[in-house]
Design an enzyme around this catalytic site. Structure first.
Site, PDB file in Angstrom:
ATOM      1  NE  ARG A 117      -2.254   1.105   3.687  1.00  0.00           N
ATOM      2  CZ  ARG A 117      -2.947   1.085   4.822  1.00  0.00           C
ATOM      3  NH1 ARG A 117      -4.428   0.890   4.609  1.00  0.00           N
ATOM      4  NH2 ARG A 117      -2.653   1.337   5.992  1.00  0.00           N
ATOM      5  CB  SER A 127      -3.396  -1.504  -1.533  1.00  0.00           C
ATOM      6  OG  SER A 127      -4.592  -0.676  -1.155  1.00  0.00           O
ATOM      7  CB  CYS A 185      -7.301  13.261  -5.568  1.00  0.00           C
ATOM      8  SG  CYS A 185      -7.378  12.615  -3.944  1.00  0.00           S
ATOM      9  N   GLY A 189      -1.462   8.151  -3.763  1.00  0.00           N
ATOM     10  CA  GLY A 189      -0.139   7.680  -3.596  1.00  0.00           C
ATOM     11  C   GLY A 189       0.713   7.375  -5.026  1.00  0.00           C
ATOM     12  CE1 TYR A 488     -10.182   7.151 -11.293  1.00  0.00           C
ATOM     13  CE2 TYR A 488     -11.617   7.201 -13.415  1.00  0.00           C
ATOM     14  CZ  TYR A 488     -10.740   7.881 -12.617  1.00  0.00           C
ATOM     15  OH  TYR A 488     -10.543   9.170 -12.699  1.00  0.00           O
TER      16      TYR A 488
HETATM   17  C1  FAD Z   1     -10.462  10.465  -4.245  1.00  0.00           C
HETATM   18  C2  FAD Z   1      -9.623   9.793  -5.389  1.00  0.00           C
HETATM   19  C3  FAD Z   1      -9.379  10.562  -6.313  1.00  0.00           C
HETATM   20  C4  FAD Z   1      -8.659  10.006  -7.512  1.00  0.00           C
HETATM   21  N1  FAD Z   1      -8.315  10.660  -8.657  1.00  0.00           N
HETATM   22  C5  FAD Z   1      -7.653  10.157  -9.696  1.00  0.00           C
HETATM   23  C6  FAD Z   1      -7.191  11.015 -10.744  1.00  0.00           C
HETATM   24  O1  FAD Z   1      -7.313  12.529 -10.709  1.00  0.00           O
HETATM   25  N2  FAD Z   1      -6.770  10.470 -11.669  1.00  0.00           N
HETATM   26  C7  FAD Z   1      -6.313   9.198 -11.790  1.00  0.00           C
HETATM   27  O2  FAD Z   1      -6.016   8.595 -12.761  1.00  0.00           O
HETATM   28  N3  FAD Z   1      -6.697   8.405 -10.645  1.00  0.00           N
HETATM   29  C8  FAD Z   1      -7.341   8.839  -9.640  1.00  0.00           C
HETATM   30  N4  FAD Z   1      -7.776   8.017  -8.661  1.00  0.00           N
HETATM   31  C9  FAD Z   1      -7.311   6.547  -8.846  1.00  0.00           C
HETATM   32  C10 FAD Z   1      -6.089   6.407  -8.088  1.00  0.00           C
HETATM   33  O3  FAD Z   1      -4.959   6.742  -9.278  1.00  0.00           O
HETATM   34  C11 FAD Z   1      -5.789   5.006  -8.115  1.00  0.00           C
HETATM   35  O4  FAD Z   1      -6.815   4.230  -6.830  1.00  0.00           O
HETATM   36  C12 FAD Z   1      -4.472   4.513  -7.620  1.00  0.00           C
HETATM   37  O5  FAD Z   1      -3.966   3.248  -7.764  1.00  0.00           O
HETATM   38  C13 FAD Z   1      -4.258   4.854  -6.080  1.00  0.00           C
HETATM   39  O6  FAD Z   1      -2.594   4.741  -5.779  1.00  0.00           O
HETATM   40  P1  FAD Z   1      -2.485   4.494  -4.345  1.00  0.00           P
HETATM   41  O7  FAD Z   1      -0.941   4.353  -3.995  1.00  0.00           O
HETATM   42  O8  FAD Z   1      -2.863   5.845  -3.448  1.00  0.00           O
HETATM   43  O9  FAD Z   1      -3.432   3.572  -3.568  1.00  0.00           O
HETATM   44  P2  FAD Z   1      -3.053   1.942  -2.936  1.00  0.00           P
HETATM   45  O10 FAD Z   1      -4.503   1.524  -2.600  1.00  0.00           O
HETATM   46  O11 FAD Z   1      -1.920   2.047  -2.013  1.00  0.00           O
HETATM   47  O12 FAD Z   1      -2.588   1.268  -4.163  1.00  0.00           O
HETATM   48  C14 FAD Z   1      -3.264   0.983  -5.379  1.00  0.00           C
HETATM   49  C15 FAD Z   1      -2.610  -0.518  -6.129  1.00  0.00           C
HETATM   50  O13 FAD Z   1      -1.221  -0.378  -6.509  1.00  0.00           O
HETATM   51  C16 FAD Z   1      -0.487  -1.425  -5.686  1.00  0.00           C
HETATM   52  N5  FAD Z   1       0.778  -0.623  -5.140  1.00  0.00           N
HETATM   53  C17 FAD Z   1       0.646   0.351  -4.324  1.00  0.00           C
HETATM   54  N6  FAD Z   1       1.912   0.740  -4.062  1.00  0.00           N
HETATM   55  C18 FAD Z   1       2.778  -0.150  -4.589  1.00  0.00           C
HETATM   56  C19 FAD Z   1       3.959  -0.153  -4.637  1.00  0.00           C
HETATM   57  N7  FAD Z   1       4.897   0.446  -4.102  1.00  0.00           N
HETATM   58  N8  FAD Z   1       4.426  -1.145  -5.454  1.00  0.00           N
HETATM   59  C20 FAD Z   1       3.825  -2.018  -6.155  1.00  0.00           C
HETATM   60  N9  FAD Z   1       2.537  -1.965  -6.126  1.00  0.00           N
HETATM   61  C21 FAD Z   1       1.892  -0.985  -5.312  1.00  0.00           C
HETATM   62  C22 FAD Z   1      -1.413  -1.811  -4.671  1.00  0.00           C
HETATM   63  O14 FAD Z   1      -1.249  -2.870  -4.143  1.00  0.00           O
HETATM   64  C23 FAD Z   1      -2.742  -1.739  -5.240  1.00  0.00           C
HETATM   65  O15 FAD Z   1      -2.968  -2.776  -6.162  1.00  0.00           O
HETATM   66  C24 FAD Z   1      -8.343   8.533  -7.469  1.00  0.00           C
HETATM   67  C25 FAD Z   1      -8.585   7.775  -6.355  1.00  0.00           C
HETATM   68  C26 FAD Z   1      -9.346   8.362  -5.186  1.00  0.00           C
HETATM   69  C27 FAD Z   1      -9.593   7.428  -4.235  1.00  0.00           C
END
Ligand code: FAD
Ligand code: NAG
Ligand code: NAG
Ligand code: NAG
Ligand code: NAG
Ligand code: NAG
Ligand code: NAG
Ligand code: NAG
Length: 547
Positions: A117, A127, A185, A189, A488
């Site tokens: 995550r 995640s 947003c 991450g 998404y």
């Molecule tokens: C409020 C909100 C706004 C959003 N706005 C946008 C937007 O403007 N544009 C857009 O394109 N998307 C948007 N998203 C979607 C977002 O890009 C995805 O949900 C993205 O996967 C989130 O990344 P994260 O690291 O926060 O999530 P996490 O939940 O931490 O990870 C998402 C996925 O990636 C994997 N992962 C995470 N870190 C690693 C790592 N270090 N190595 C390998 N795998 C990993 C996880 O295991 C999981 O499968 C939005 C989502 C939300 C909830």
């Protein structure tokens, strides 16, 4: 859709047959736990700076009060804050890359699964939530978030746990004319976002976040750290849109910064259906993807109580908002709008000039007068909602009757929301095969459907609603496959039932996210993780099952 009930049945059978086994394995909990800890502490990789004792790196549900608050710290969706969901055996929060290496090697050795995550925004919570019966380790990058901007080379090295807001802030701190094309947003991450593609207000000019990655550091299933050169071009291709989690653990990305003008312009035009929004929207569908690449003009649709009417059901209507970022000043924007979209009636005083970092605040829903440092904050989870979203791609304009039916459905639901994002520009110039993200030329806009609610007891109703909307939209959107955006994530599209996922099963949803890039992803997966250690509900399958 066939895959889902099948999956439930299989799980059910599995439970019946293996109940005694599960009972047994949970009573041997402490043994497995100790053995992982011991391994983690003693692998040849493990290196712990004096100041960081292992008790600050590894947390167990049994021994640490911090465990729950850490586990919940980046959850964004109340659906996954459910106490009945399986919890990780350990939460590992790496401070050093050796912690990631040890966690992978030891989880693998002890037969434990792993989840990774970064920002925790995954739409299905995969995640940090696992539907598999096996115990898992959660590797959380909350402490792994340094950002190193190098203005000489116009690049940034960003660790996986950094957020988009942190990256944007650190760039703006160094330069008023540099930016990075990623999502809107700020709490999202970098680990998940870039691995899944990542688009935002700059993508019509510069493409996706993944299109602007020039190097990466990843830890593979054997605990080896690799960069672009040592991982090779196939794996480097796969992790830029194929979802990093199927292949290894991303430590950091090296990004190419892009230019933004020191003055950008933002405008918002809002109309209800009664105020002529339909006619404007029909025009938008035809021109938004053809506009100059400096002009990002997206549309949101939501339900409001129309003013000056009685507070009756019939007073509810749809509000359509045209929201724009223009990479230039007002004086250049007005003639562009007048020649391509005069119907909108945009005037100078409807527009606001600001710096790029202020536009980041604006699209995050924060007042542009707020000091940009607010982007470094990780907001409390107190205002969290339940939500579910889905995505579609549109190839040709949707007839009015199609939207009328959609609006009727939206009016039946309390809190539904659509975001329509125009493609074109740079997105149509990049080949479908350059990265695993295949939704390029030929797409006029993408749709995100979203519904939110506040009470757990309404979950079924809202999930049913959004699934009906999705079925309803089928005739109007992309076909063969009906495409979807990986970031998404939507488990309704299909899921891996267990680690022994067949290629054919996974292909159902794999083609939607990746189209013909799916096969290449399967080949890369088979090469780098043949035993499918990096498994999740929608991970890329290997082409052959190895038992
Ligand atoms: C409020 C909100 C706004 C959003 N706005 C946008 C937007 O403007 N544009 C857009 O394109 N998307 C948007 N998203 C979607 C977002 O890009 C995805 O949900 C993205 O996967 C989130 O990344 P994260 O690291 O926060 O999530 P996490 O939940 O931490 O990870 C998402 C996925 O990636 C994997 N992962 C995470 N870190 C690693 C790592 N270090 N190595 C390998 N795998 C990993 C996880 O295991 C999981 O499968 C939005 C989502 C939300 C909830
Ligand atoms: C880790 O190893 C060190 C040195 O071998 C030892 O002193 C310490 O007790 C171990 N910690 C745990 C939690 O096993
Ligand atoms: C609301 O609608 C009902 C029937 O449609 C009507 O009888 C009532 O007067 C309306 N209420 C108001 C405040 O207008
Ligand atoms: C632009 O601003 C003027 C004056 O405030 C307002 O009357 C008009 O409705 C606005 N136009 C649009 C398209 O929002
Ligand atoms: C526009 O750019 C100039 C020159 O870089 C800068 O001084 C000014 O603050 C900018 N205006 C806004 C509104 O950001
Ligand atoms: C948690 O999950 C259970 C079982 O699926 C469900 O009955 C319950 O309503 C959920 N609770 C919340 C708060 O979502
Ligand atoms: C659902 O939950 C809310 C708050 O928890 C409660 O007020 C409401 O009465 C519940 N509704 C049903 C149908 O149980
Ligand atoms: C995995 O799937 C293959 C092919 O479908 C099958 O032959 C094998 O028995 C399965 N193994 C397990 C452990 O389910």
């Amino acid at each position: 859709m066939m895959g889902i009930p099948q999956c439930r049945i299989r799980h059910y059978l599995f439970l019946l047959f293996y109940l005694p086994f599960i009972w047994l394995s949970s009573s041997s909990y402490s043994l497995q736990a100790e053995s992982f800890l011991e391994c983690f502490n003693s692998t040849s990789y493990y290196y712990s700076p004096q100041s960081i004792p292992i008790s600050k790196v590894v947390f167990t549900s049994k021994s640490s009060a911090l465990f729950s608050s850490l586990l919940q710290s980046s959850i964004k969706n109340l659906r996954f804050l459910n106490t009945s969901l399986q919890k990780p055996l350990f939460l590992v929060t790496p401070f050093h890359q050796s912690h990631v290496q040890s966690a992978i090697v030891c989880a693998n050795k002890k037969g434990l699964q792993i989840r990774v995550r970064s920002g925790g925004h995954d739409y299905e919570g995969i995640s940090y939530v696992s539907s598999d019966q096996s115990q898992f380790i959660l590797l959380d990058f909350i402490n792994f978030r340094s950002i190193d901007i190098d203005m000489k080379t116009e690049t940034a090295i960003v660790e996986a746990g950094a957020t988009l807001g942190e990256l944007y802030y650190r760039i703006a701190e160094k330069s008023p004319i540099h930016g990075f094309p990623a999502g809107s947003c700020p709490t999202v991450g970098m680990g998940g976002h870039v691995g899944g593609g990542g688009f935002g207000t700059l993508f019509r000019k510069y493409g996706l976040a993944a299109d602007n990655v020039i190097d990466a550091k990843i830890v593979d299933v054997n605990g080896r750290i690799m960069d672009r050169n040592s991982m090779g071009e196939d794996l480097f291709w796969a992790i830029r849109g194929g979802g990093g989690a199927s292949f290894g653990v991303i430590l950091s990305w090296k990004l190419k910064l892009v230019y933004v003008p020191s003055n950008v312009t933002v405008f918002v035009v809002q109309k209800t259906l009664e105020q002529g929004a339909i006619h404007l929207f029909q025009k938008w569908q035809r021109i938004a993807h053809k506009l100059h690449e400096d002009l990002f003009l997206h549309v949101t649709m939501g339900v409001i109580d129309e003013q000056n009417k009685t507070p009756n059901m019939s007073s509810k209507t749809i509000l359509i908002s045209f929201v724009s970022l223009f990479l230039g000043r007002i004086e250049r924007l007005i003639p562009l709008m007048n020649s391509h979209f005069p119907e909108l009636g945009l005037e100078r005083n409807n527009c606001t000039e600001m710096s790029w970092i202020q536009s980041v605040l604006f699209f995050a829903g924060i007042s542009i007068e707020t000091p940009p440092k607010v982007l470094l904050k990780r907001p409390p989870t107190s205002k969290m909602l339940f939500f579910k979203a889905k995505s579609d791609f549109v190839i040709s304009p949707i007839p009015q009757i199609g939207f009328e039916g959609l609006w009727t459905k939206m009016l039946e639901e309390e809190a539904s929301y659509l975001i329509l994002t125009p493609y074109g520009g740079k997105m149509r110039q990049i080949s479908d095969f350059d990265t695993p993200f295949p939704h390029r030329k030929g797409n006029i806009f993408g749709i995100q459907y979203m519904v939110t609610w506040e009470n757990a007891n309404e979950t079924y109703r809202h999930l049913s609603w959004i699934r009906e909307v999705y079925d309803y939209m089928e005739p109007y959107v992309s076909k063969h496959p009906r495409a979807a955006y990986l970031n998404y994530r939507d488990l309704d599209l299909g899921r891996n039932c267990g680690r022994n996922t067949s290629y054919e099963e996974a292909k159902v949803w794999g083609l939607k996210y990746y189209k013909s890039n799916f096969d290449r992803l399967v080949r890369v997966k088979t090469k780098v993780d043949p035993l499918n250690f990096f498994w999740n509900e929608q991970s890329i399958p290997t082409s052959v099952y190895h038992s």
